[in-house]
Design an enzyme around this catalytic site. Structure first.
Site, PDB file in Angstrom:
ATOM      1  N   ASN A 106       5.735  74.333  20.927  1.00 24.69           N
ATOM      2  CA  ASN A 106       4.825  73.352  20.320  1.00 24.69           C
ATOM      3  C   ASN A 106       3.580  73.090  21.152  1.00 24.69           C
ATOM      4  OD1 ASN A 106       5.754  71.817  22.445  1.00 24.69           O
ATOM      5  ND2 ASN A 106       6.889  70.346  21.197  1.00 24.69           N
ATOM      6  N   LYS A 107       3.375  73.831  22.228  1.00 26.06           N
ATOM      7  CA  LYS A 107       2.228  73.577  23.097  1.00 26.06           C
ATOM      8  C   LYS A 107       0.973  74.293  22.589  1.00 26.06           C
ATOM      9  CE  LYS A 107       4.357  70.928  26.060  1.00 26.06           C
ATOM     10  NZ  LYS A 107       5.706  70.848  25.476  1.00 26.06           N
ATOM     11  N   THR A 108      -0.147  74.034  23.276  1.00 26.51           N
ATOM     12  CA  THR A 108      -1.441  74.571  22.836  1.00 26.51           C
ATOM     13  C   THR A 108      -1.394  76.093  22.719  1.00 26.51           C
ATOM     14  OG1 THR A 108      -2.572  72.715  23.876  1.00 26.51           O
ATOM     15  CG2 THR A 108      -3.898  74.656  23.342  1.00 26.51           C
ATOM     16  N   PHE A 139       6.023  75.931  25.850  1.00 25.40           N
ATOM     17  CA  PHE A 139       7.041  75.760  24.822  1.00 25.40           C
ATOM     18  C   PHE A 139       6.405  75.996  23.442  1.00 25.40           C
ATOM     19  CE2 PHE A 139       9.695  72.880  22.104  1.00 25.40           C
ATOM     20  CZ  PHE A 139      10.880  73.612  22.209  1.00 25.40           C
TER      21      PHE A 139
END
Length: 779
Positions: free
Chosen positions: A294-296, A292
């Site tokens: 906002n992930k790493t 998604f």
């Protein structure tokens, strides 16, 4: 939440320090603007200014114009944006904007124009080039070289078997469970503290999630609680590596092996994290990741499953593609799903993986900056860091201790929003939300509930600058520090109703007893306000003061001062207004006993003839001599020592505060003995007004009851004879050892009880012993 309006930041110059502190706390900007009666800006006051003023002895009821800084940076409201930007820097965070009359009508702050998000992607690598390649070659759907390349790179990165790209992280969890045979009638153990997708995937598979509490040391699934949740129907365990911190996998894998359970790791937030040197996702039967925004790393939406066994991976691949046979096109083996990732998304994923080491290094740097900026902040707990774990710090969560700070997590988040800082609360306990309440089965989840209510995440995007992290840390410390100061001064609450609470509740006597030494002056102001309120609420309280002194020990000195104020006002004696003013405003540095001591001096001085020479000995503050001259104008007051050796009728010594050592006391007494016909020594039995900077071993000796013995011995050595000791009868009665010592040291001395009510209160309750000593050498 928007930034506070300019009107919310303004206090009148007649406002008290207390009222200004409440405004600073409420607006969370760390300062307030001070305006005169015409609304013109005349000063700025910060929370730091207030702390420094309290430490210097300024009372909370002092007006803010005594503390504010009149030198401030301001600009006209018509200033150009470039001029405003030049005025803002690390030191000056807010610039007031003034109209032609000098009235603040707005203010400028970087945070009003730029908000710091919790998370945002970094897409400055090959993402655009690879997406353009997909478009140029027309490979935009789920087939194309980037999908396969993304899967191969990911499997190599995680050190796992086979990787399978899917449409999102929730699909990854669901597909992994189904591919591993979890279905209707099965139970899956899920931590209570996790994002809802963990439980939803279990339910979509037809199984039942069984919630277990998390460990306080890792905030992840507690192996002991997981073992307690196992039943004959348990089919799988779903460890969630929460916020990037790995679960303790060894005991969980041992539990799974012993019970024959499947393990599906939820690694959505933990790409790059390791457990004992191995990448998360490589322990269980399957590891599921999310991409998604906002992930790493991100593909916009997307996910990945890594399988330990090839047969499970093959079944999942078939189910992902509508359950279609890989060998016979459009022949469906099972009812499957469309969980495929597009080539466009995979192209972004490949470019992100190419930069993953950079992302991970930047996250380590951000976490280190937060540790440096927030470690040791009272009431703030940093995220866990187990020695066997490498935390990728997907988000950087903090815990707020409401008992310490007197404020909730939500209030801190709201005030950070006022500073342009976006935050996120920790996940809500699953068992508390409507879709899952029936699944809790009456079990308790105390750790999850505590963490969820206390925790929130601050920004942790890899795009954060060092200055932004510093600003966030400063804002957290400023907000929590102001709340800490308020609770130390007034107890729980915002301080606005401190007077009312101290008036109404006798138990307020305990306010501030836990205050650190650095804030003692502020604590003393709160206790004095509490004492005044108690006396207003219970007028007869003073009569029980000596008798109940032990029970109210922290408050006793301040009740005494408040009682003295009342008697001075009632007596209307000369100098009463001075005494009240001094005890209220200068009770810390100059000491409240100084004006009270003047009234004791009056017990001796009326006996002296007009024009008698009086010496203020002992290095007392300059304003004391002026006060004595005002109260006893018939005497000729001099400072020690305009004419060394010349006889004087009386010398007044305020010994405790002004001598650094016993040797200095001895030298002073020996110097006075040949010339002073009468010596008045003002000496409190308790050193409650002792300036901490003077608390040397010697002055501690001079500020305890033991001093009386030492002082009397020094007087005798210097050649003085004690003729009278003036004290309240109750004080003598409660200090029999002291009375015996006086009589033993000076058999001829009289212990003189007070006679008039105002003198009784002054002498007894402030615990002064006045030694009226006549010299055997002088005159």
């Amino acid at each position: 939440m928007t930034s506070p309006a300019i009107g919310d930041l303004i206090v009148p110059r007649t406002a008290t320090v207390r009222e200004s502190l409440v405004v600073i706390d409420r607006t969370a900007q760390g300062l307030a603007f001070v305006a005169d009666d015409a609304g013109r800006l005349v000063g700025v006051i910060t929370d730091g200014d207030i702390r420094r003023a309290l430490l210097a002895g300024t009372g909370l009821e002092a007006t803010v114009d005594r503390v504010m800084r009149p030198d401030f940076v301001a600009l006209p409201v018509s200033a150009a944006p470039e001029e405003i930007i030049r005025a803002l820097d690390e030191r000056i965070r807010i610039v007031p904007l003034l109209d032609a009359a000098g009235r603040p009508v707005d203010y400028a702050s970087v945070r009003r124009q730029h908000r710091i998000p919790v998370m945002e992607p970094s897409l400055s690598g090959n993402e655009l080039a690879y997406v353009v390649e997909c478009i140029r070659t027309n490979w935009v759907s789920s087939q194309g070289k980037f999908v396969q390349r993304f899967e191969e790179m990911f499997a190599e990165r995680c050190g796992a078997g086979e990787a399978l790209a899917v449409s999102n992280g929730t699909a990854a969890l669901h597909l992994a469970l189904v591919a591993l045979g979890v279905g209707p009638g099965d139970e899956v153990i899920v931590p209570d503290l996790t994002f809802a997708a963990s439980a939803n995937a279990v339910i979509h598979a037809g199984a039942t999630p069984v919630f277990a509490d998390v460990s306080p040391g890792t905030w992840t699934l507690d192996p002991a609680r997981a073992a307690e949740a196992v039943t004959p129907r348990t089919r799988a365990i779903m460890p969630v590596h929460l916020y990037g911190h790995p679960c303790d996998m060894d005991p969980l894998m041992a539990l799974a092996r012993g019970r024959g359970l499947v393990v599906v790791e939820d690694c959505a937030e933990a790409l790059g994290s390791t457990y004992r040197g191995r990448h998360v996702g490589a322990f269980g039967d399957a590891g599921c990741f999310s991409f998604f925004g906002n992930k790493t790393i991100t593909t916009g939406e997307g996910g990945m499953i890594v399988f330990r066994r090839a047969e499970a991976a093959a079944r999942a691949r078939m189910l992902r593609d509508h359950g279609m046979s890989p060998d016979k096109r459009y022949w469906h083996v099972e009812v499957g799903y469309n969980y495929r990732l597009t080539n466009l998304q995979a192209a972004v994923g490949v470019a992100q993986l190419e930069r993953m080491d950079t992302f991970l290094e930047r996250r380590r740097e951000i976490a280190g900056s937060y540790v440096a900026g927030l470690e040791g902040a009272e009431g703030v707990t940093l995220p866990p860091a187990a020695p066997w774990a490498t935390n990728v710090h997907w988000l950087y969560p903090l815990l707020i201790d409401e008992a310490v700070l007197g404020t909730s997590r939500d209030e801190v988040m709201a005030k950070l929003a006022l500073n342009g800082i976006e935050t996120r609360p920790l996940f809500y306990p699953l068992h508390e939300m409507p879709p899952y309440r029936a699944l809790a089965a009456g079990r308790a989840f105390p750790v999850t509930e505590r963490l969820s209510r206390a925790g929130f995440s601050v920004p942790s995007a890899t795009t954060l600058s060092r200055e932004e992290i510093g600003f966030i840390c400063a804002a957290v410390r400023r907000i929590t520090g102001t709340k800490k100061l308020l609770i130390e001064l007034f107890g729980p609450g915002d301080g606005a109703d401190a007077d009312a609470r101290s008036d109404a509740r006798p138990e307020a006597a305990s306010v501030g007893t836990r205050v650190p030494a650095a804030l003692q002056p502020a604590k003393e102001a709160a206790l004095l306000a509490t004492a005044r309120g108690l006396l207003r609420a219970v007028p007869a309280f003073g009569e029980r003061l000596i008798r109940e002194g032990d029970r109210l020990a922290p408050l006793v000195p301040y009740l005494k001062i408040a009682l003295c104020e009342r008697f001075f006002v009632a007596a209307g004696a000369r100098g009463a207004r001075y005494a009240v003013e001094r005890t209220r405003d200068l009770w810390w540095g100059a000491a409240p006993w100084e004006p009270l001591g003047n009234h004791l001096v009056a017990r001796v001085l009326p006996e002296l003839p007009p024009g008698a020479r009086a010496l203020d000995a002992g290095g007392a503050p300059g304003d004391r001599l002026a006060a004595l001259a005002r109260e006893f104008p018939r005497l000729r007051w001099e400072r020690d020592d305009p004419e060394p050796g010349r006889p004087v009728d009386v010398a007044v010594v305020c010994a405790r505060l002004h001598f650094e050592s016993e040797a200095e006391v001895r030298r002073t007494l020996e110097r006075l003995a040949p010339r002073a016909r009468r010596l008045v020594v003002l000496e409190p039995l308790e050193g409650y007004a002792m300036d901490a900077s003077r608390a040397t071993a010697a002055t501690r000796m001079l500020s305890r009851p033991a001093l009386n013995h030492n002082y009397l011995r020094l007087l005798a050595d210097a050649g003085f004879r004690v003729t009278a000791v003036h004290a309240h009868p109750a004080a003598v009665k409660t200090l029999p050892a002291h009375a015996r010592m006086l009589r033993r040291a000076f058999p001829g001395a009289r212990i003189v009880p007070g006679r008039r009510p105002d003198r009784v209160v002054v002498e007894g309750l402030v615990e002064y012993v006045v030694l009226d000593a006549g010299s055997t050498r002088a005159g």
